[in-house]
Design a protein around this motif. Structure first.
Motif, PDB file in Angstrom:
ATOM      1  N   LYS A 166       0.828  -1.210   0.000  1.00 24.93           N
ATOM      2  CA  LYS A 166       0.000   0.000   0.000  1.00 24.93           C
ATOM      3  C   LYS A 166       0.863   1.261   0.000  1.00 24.93           C
ATOM      4  O   LYS A 166       0.542   2.235  -0.671  1.00 24.93           O
ATOM      5  N   GLN A 193     -11.960  11.159   4.725  1.00 28.62           N
ATOM      6  CA  GLN A 193     -13.045  10.186   4.811  1.00 28.62           C
ATOM      7  C   GLN A 193     -14.403  10.879   4.854  1.00 28.62           C
ATOM      8  O   GLN A 193     -15.346  10.425   4.218  1.00 28.62           O
ATOM      9  N   THR A 223     -17.168   4.641   2.403  1.00 27.85           N
ATOM     10  CA  THR A 223     -15.714   4.621   2.232  1.00 27.85           C
ATOM     11  C   THR A 223     -15.044   4.680   3.593  1.00 27.85           C
ATOM     12  O   THR A 223     -15.460   5.429   4.470  1.00 27.85           O
ATOM     13  N   ARG A 224     -13.997   3.883   3.749  1.00 30.62           N
ATOM     14  CA  ARG A 224     -13.208   3.882   4.992  1.00 30.62           C
ATOM     15  C   ARG A 224     -11.770   4.176   4.624  1.00 30.62           C
ATOM     16  O   ARG A 224     -11.155   3.452   3.843  1.00 30.62           O
ATOM     17  N   PRO A 250      -3.399  -1.514  -5.271  1.00 33.13           N
ATOM     18  CA  PRO A 250      -4.394  -1.502  -4.203  1.00 33.13           C
ATOM     19  C   PRO A 250      -4.925  -0.087  -3.986  1.00 33.13           C
ATOM     20  O   PRO A 250      -4.229   0.891  -4.270  1.00 33.13           O
ATOM     21  N   ASP A 275      -4.972   3.295   3.568  1.00 31.25           N
ATOM     22  CA  ASP A 275      -5.721   2.258   2.877  1.00 31.25           C
ATOM     23  C   ASP A 275      -7.121   2.812   2.636  1.00 31.25           C
ATOM     24  O   ASP A 275      -7.669   3.516   3.493  1.00 31.25           O
ATOM     25  N   VAL A 276      -7.683   2.527   1.470  1.00 29.20           N
ATOM     26  CA  VAL A 276      -9.040   2.982   1.145  1.00 29.20           C
ATOM     27  C   VAL A 276      -9.906   1.757   0.894  1.00 29.20           C
ATOM     28  O   VAL A 276      -9.603   0.937   0.029  1.00 29.20           O
ATOM     29  N   GLN A 277     -10.974   1.618   1.658  1.00 24.67           N
ATOM     30  CA  GLN A 277     -11.921   0.515   1.496  1.00 24.67           C
ATOM     31  C   GLN A 277     -13.280   1.093   1.145  1.00 24.67           C
ATOM     32  O   GLN A 277     -13.645   2.151   1.646  1.00 24.67           O
ATOM     33  N   GLY A 278     -14.014   0.388   0.310  1.00 19.84           N
ATOM     34  CA  GLY A 278     -15.364   0.833  -0.025  1.00 19.84           C
ATOM     35  C   GLY A 278     -15.527   1.074  -1.505  1.00 19.84           C
ATOM     36  O   GLY A 278     -14.870   0.424  -2.321  1.00 19.84           O
ATOM     37  N   THR A 294      -5.314   3.003  -2.444  1.00 11.70           N
ATOM     38  CA  THR A 294      -4.574   3.741  -1.431  1.00 11.70           C
ATOM     39  C   THR A 294      -4.501   5.209  -1.803  1.00 11.70           C
ATOM     40  O   THR A 294      -4.690   5.580  -2.967  1.00 11.70           O
TER      41      THR A 294
END
Length: 122
Positions: A27, A105, A112-113, A83, A51-54, A85
């Motif tokens: 990342k 965020q 999104t996290r 990934p 890190d970016v999730q969602g 990021t």
């Protein structure tokens, strides 16, 4: 000559290594920019890797949010889709790395996290 060939063969990895995007190092590497890190150090800023999730990463939206967030150098924002990021530099005298990530965020799409993975220069 034979010894050199054996030494070279022993130095080679036994199997190819691929970045999977799951570890923190992948990342960080996805958005690492040495010139940006050097510039941040010269300005006494820290570089934050997240890190970016969602939902799909919207790089343009993250840059706009960064430009509106006190302490973040909008020109330092780097993004990667795989990934997912984002990295940026922030002036720790104005905002903590965690606070800067939280500001990104809040402006990101619902669900999104954004989580801090590593901070350089702290």
């Amino acid at each position: 000559m034979r010894r050199l060939a054996i030494a070279v063969l022993l130095a080679l990895p036994l199997s190819p290594a691929f970045a999977c995007g799951a570890c923190d190092e992948d990342k960080v590497a996805a958005t690492y920019d040495h010139a940006a890190v050097q510039r941040a150090a010269a300005q006494k800023h820290v570089v934050v890797f997240c890190d970016v999730q969602g939902p799909a990463l919207d790089a343009a939206r993250l840059r706009r949010i960064a430009a509106e967030t006190s302490g973040i150098d909008a020109a330092s924002v780097r993004t990667s889709a795989a990934p997912a990021t984002v990295s940026f530099s922030v002036d720790p005298r104005k905002r903590s790395p965690q606070s800067a990530a939280a500001a990104l965020q809040r402006g990101a799409p619902a669900g999104t996290r954004i989580a801090v993975v590593r901070v350089l220069g702290a």
